[in-house]
Design a protein around this motif. Structure first.
Motif, PDB file in Angstrom:
ATOM      1  N   LEU A 169       0.830  -1.195   0.000  1.00 34.53           N
ATOM      2  CA  LEU A 169       0.000   0.000   0.000  1.00 34.53           C
ATOM      3  C   LEU A 169       0.872   1.255   0.000  1.00 34.53           C
ATOM      4  CD1 LEU A 169      -3.016   0.816   0.306  1.00 34.53           C
ATOM      5  CD2 LEU A 169      -2.591   0.940   2.766  1.00 34.53           C
TER       6      LEU A 169
ATOM      7  N   SER B 279      -2.778   3.801  -3.290  1.00 34.10           N
ATOM      8  CA  SER B 279      -2.559   3.082  -4.543  1.00 34.10           C
ATOM      9  C   SER B 279      -2.016   1.693  -4.210  1.00 34.10           C
ATOM     10  CB  SER B 279      -1.586   3.834  -5.454  1.00 34.10           C
ATOM     11  OG  SER B 279      -0.340   3.997  -4.825  1.00 34.10           O
TER      12      SER B 279
ATOM     13  N   SER C 227      -3.447  -0.929  -3.510  1.00 31.67           N
ATOM     14  CA  SER C 227      -4.343  -1.773  -2.743  1.00 31.67           C
ATOM     15  C   SER C 227      -5.542  -0.949  -2.300  1.00 31.67           C
ATOM     16  CB  SER C 227      -3.627  -2.341  -1.517  1.00 31.67           C
ATOM     17  OG  SER C 227      -4.470  -3.231  -0.818  1.00 31.67           O
ATOM     18  N   SER C 228      -6.667  -1.618  -2.085  1.00 30.95           N
ATOM     19  CA  SER C 228      -7.866  -0.933  -1.620  1.00 30.95           C
ATOM     20  C   SER C 228      -7.756  -0.601  -0.142  1.00 30.95           C
ATOM     21  CB  SER C 228      -9.079  -1.832  -1.849  1.00 30.95           C
ATOM     22  OG  SER C 228     -10.215  -1.294  -1.198  1.00 30.95           O
ATOM     23  N   LEU C 229      -8.315   0.558   0.219  1.00 33.24           N
ATOM     24  CA  LEU C 229      -8.340   0.969   1.623  1.00 33.24           C
ATOM     25  C   LEU C 229      -9.515   0.364   2.386  1.00 33.24           C
ATOM     26  CD1 LEU C 229      -7.441   4.779   1.582  1.00 33.24           C
ATOM     27  CD2 LEU C 229      -6.022   2.865   2.326  1.00 33.24           C
ATOM     28  N   ASP C 230     -10.380  -0.357   1.698  1.00 36.91           N
ATOM     29  CA  ASP C 230     -11.645  -0.793   2.286  1.00 36.91           C
ATOM     30  C   ASP C 230     -11.480  -1.560   3.604  1.00 36.91           C
ATOM     31  OD1 ASP C 230     -13.610  -1.403  -0.760  1.00 36.91           O
ATOM     32  OD2 ASP C 230     -12.962   0.431   0.261  1.00 36.91           O
ATOM     33  N   SER C 231     -10.417  -2.310   3.764  1.00 39.60           N
ATOM     34  CA  SER C 231     -10.268  -3.126   4.970  1.00 39.60           C
ATOM     35  C   SER C 231      -9.308  -2.506   5.988  1.00 39.60           C
ATOM     36  CB  SER C 231      -9.774  -4.524   4.598  1.00 39.60           C
ATOM     37  OG  SER C 231      -8.477  -4.457   4.024  1.00 39.60           O
TER      38      SER C 231
ATOM     39  N   ARG D  88     -14.913   8.552   3.854  1.00 40.68           N
ATOM     40  CA  ARG D  88     -14.272   7.658   2.895  1.00 40.68           C
ATOM     41  C   ARG D  88     -14.847   7.912   1.504  1.00 40.68           C
ATOM     42  NH1 ARG D  88     -11.178   2.653   4.746  1.00 40.68           N
ATOM     43  NH2 ARG D  88     -10.779   3.165   6.936  1.00 40.68           N
TER      44      ARG D  88
ATOM     45  N   ARG E 265     -14.801   5.845  -1.641  1.00 37.97           N
ATOM     46  CA  ARG E 265     -14.419   4.510  -2.116  1.00 37.97           C
ATOM     47  C   ARG E 265     -14.116   4.503  -3.605  1.00 37.97           C
ATOM     48  NH1 ARG E 265     -14.886   1.632   2.447  1.00 37.97           N
ATOM     49  NH2 ARG E 265     -16.470   2.340   3.938  1.00 37.97           N
TER      50      ARG E 265
ATOM     51  N   ASN F  39     -10.640   5.737  -3.651  1.00 36.10           N
ATOM     52  CA  ASN F  39      -9.790   4.962  -2.748  1.00 36.10           C
ATOM     53  C   ASN F  39      -9.046   5.911  -1.795  1.00 36.10           C
ATOM     54  OD1 ASN F  39      -8.844   2.454  -1.783  1.00 36.10           O
ATOM     55  ND2 ASN F  39      -6.999   2.554  -3.031  1.00 36.10           N
TER      56      ASN F  39
END
Length: 123
Positions: A2, A25, A27-31, A72, A74, A77
């Motif tokens: 990340l 960038s 990777s997704s920040l969702d988790s 957030r 999404r 990101n």
């Protein structure tokens, strides 16, 4: 791995607002839990806020409560930190950090760090 990049800082007048952005960038920040930290001139790093993966957030310093929120984005990101009614004592470098442990005031709980964005508030 990340990568985080902050933006939105600058020179503002006391009483104005800023929206700082932490864009990720690779990777997704969702988790991830996203912390916001501030380092004022000559002082140590201070934790400001943390955003939970579900969008909830916590603001820690009493001086920031009631005028700071996180959100957030999404699609972008990103996690944003909005600060209203800025004061000269808000001056500092604002840095975001991502971790997979629940929100914490402890910097070592965050694994990935951006380089920060400078916020200067003039009186």
């Amino acid at each position: 791995q990340l990568q985080l990049v902050e933006s939105g800082g600058g020179l503002v007048q006391s009483g104005e607002s800023l929206n700082l952005s932490c864009v990720a960038s690779r990777s997704s920040l969702d988790s991830y839990y996203i912390g916001w930290f501030r380092q004022a001139p000559g002082l140590g790093r201070e934790v400001i806020a943390c955003s939970f993966p579900n969008g909830a957030y916590v603001i820690w310093p009493d001086s920031m409560k009631g005028r700071s929120t996180t959100s957030r984005d999404r699609i972008m990101n990103a996690v944003n930190l909005q600060i209203d009614s800025l004061k000269p004592e808000d001056t500092g470098v604002y840095t975001c950090a991502a971790g997979q442990f629940p929100c914490s005031e402890v910097a070592s709980r965050y694994s990935y760090w951006g380089r920060g964005t400078q916020v200067t508030v003039s009186s």
